[in-house]
Design an enzyme around this catalytic site. Structure first.
Site, PDB file in Angstrom:
ATOM      1  N   ASP A  60       0.849  -1.068   0.012  1.00  0.00           N
ATOM      2  CA  ASP A  60      -0.022  -0.004  -0.056  1.00  0.00           C
ATOM      3  C   ASP A  60       0.816   1.437   0.106  1.00  0.00           C
ATOM      4  O   ASP A  60       1.934   1.060   0.480  1.00  0.00           O
ATOM      5  CB  ASP A  60      -0.832   0.012   1.248  1.00  0.00           C
ATOM      6  CG  ASP A  60      -1.816  -1.204   1.332  1.00  0.00           C
ATOM      7  OD1 ASP A  60      -2.397  -1.607   0.174  1.00  0.00           O
ATOM      8  OD2 ASP A  60      -2.279  -1.454   2.482  1.00  0.00           O
TER       9      ASP A  60
HETATM   10  N1  URA Z   1      -1.099  -5.835   3.984  1.00  0.00           N
HETATM   11  C1  URA Z   1      -1.725  -4.612   3.883  1.00  0.00           C
HETATM   12  O1  URA Z   1      -2.797  -4.406   4.556  1.00  0.00           O
HETATM   13  N2  URA Z   1      -1.045  -3.696   3.181  1.00  0.00           N
HETATM   14  C2  URA Z   1       0.205  -3.990   2.618  1.00  0.00           C
HETATM   15  O2  URA Z   1       0.679  -2.998   2.020  1.00  0.00           O
HETATM   16  C3  URA Z   1       0.648  -5.270   2.516  1.00  0.00           C
HETATM   17  C4  URA Z   1      -0.167  -6.238   3.293  1.00  0.00           C
END
Ligand code: URA
Length: 241
Positions: free
Chosen positions: A102
């Site tokens: 993310d």
């Molecule tokens: N899980 C999440 O919620 N975000 C990420 O970036 C990776 C795994």
């Protein structure tokens, strides 16, 4: 790169490839190839077709310490992307991130131009574990450890595979933990913690399969994989047979 694509670049016909495969005349590191779909990197493996060594193509493998406020994409209209962190001579249309973090997640990201390898590492069949350091805005208890072990159920009913939660510290407003998951559902870690009533305030990936984030690599920095890490890549390639 897929073996058939490599051989096609040498102007070898599909018919000749199939015949040579049956006759065990295609050798990868001295072992007969099993399939034309096998993933081969001639930078790391020796490829011989009917006694002739094929030079082929050397893939790029990079480790990046992704910072926050950077998106895992090749292009974005508003924010910098992980590709913008690389110098222009390394950037290429073929280079992409193996899996997505993310925008606000930091940590280990592999970048490669070996498409089938990325596909393999993300495929559930290969069970590539990912470990994250996480901070949440509430307490974590041994009950949570059990819930993660049993398989968290998202608010929408989606069931997750068992995950390992290790609590490092816990208080009513801030807890720290590491979590290891074997899947890659969208926003998985954040949703898992939301399902048990706390919100993730910081998320950093420190492990991806057999790769560990290099502690020497500051946020925003990248480096080519070192010889030890390339051996790991080679192991994964051998599993693609
Ligand atoms: N899980 C999440 O919620 N975000 C990420 O970036 C990776 C795994």
């Amino acid at each position: 790169m897929r073996l058939d694509r490599l051989l096609a670049q040498e102007m070898i016909s599909r018919k000749a490839m199939k015949q040579a495969l049956l006759k065990k005349e295609i050798l990868v590191d001295d072992c007969p190839a099993n399939s034309l779909a096998q993933n081969v990197d001639t930078g790391l493996q020796k490829l011989v077709f009917q006694g002739r060594q094929i030079q082929g193509y050397k893939h790029t493998y990079l480790m990046l310490h992704k910072p926050g406020r950077v998106v895992t994409a090749s292009q974005d209209k508003d924010l910098p992307t992980v590709m913008d962190l690389l110098p222009p001579d390394i950037q290429s249309d073929q280079l992409y991130a193996v899996g997505r973090l993310d925008r606000d997640t930091t940590g280990l990201l592999l970048l490669t131009d070996n498409g089938p390898l990325g596909f393999q590492l993300l495929h559930p069949q290969y069970h590539v574990d990912k470990t994250y350091q996480v901070k949440v805005n509430g307490p974590l208890t041994s009950e949570h450890i059990q819930q993660f072990k049993d398989g968290i159920v998202f608010l929408d009913g989606t069931v997750c595979k068992p995950a390992q939660l290790e609590i490092l510290s816990s208080s009513s407003s801030l807890s720290q933990a590491t979590i290891t998951i074997s899947e890659g559902k969208f926003h998985q870690v954040k949703k898992m913690f939301l399902s048990v009533g706390v919100k993730v305030t910081s998320l950093k990936r420190v492990q991806f399969g057999d790769f560990t984030l290099d502690p020497e690599l500051a946020e925003g920095q990248y480096r080519p994989l070192n010889p030890e890490e390339l051996k790991i890549i080679k192991n994964y390639l051998e599993k693609s047979r």
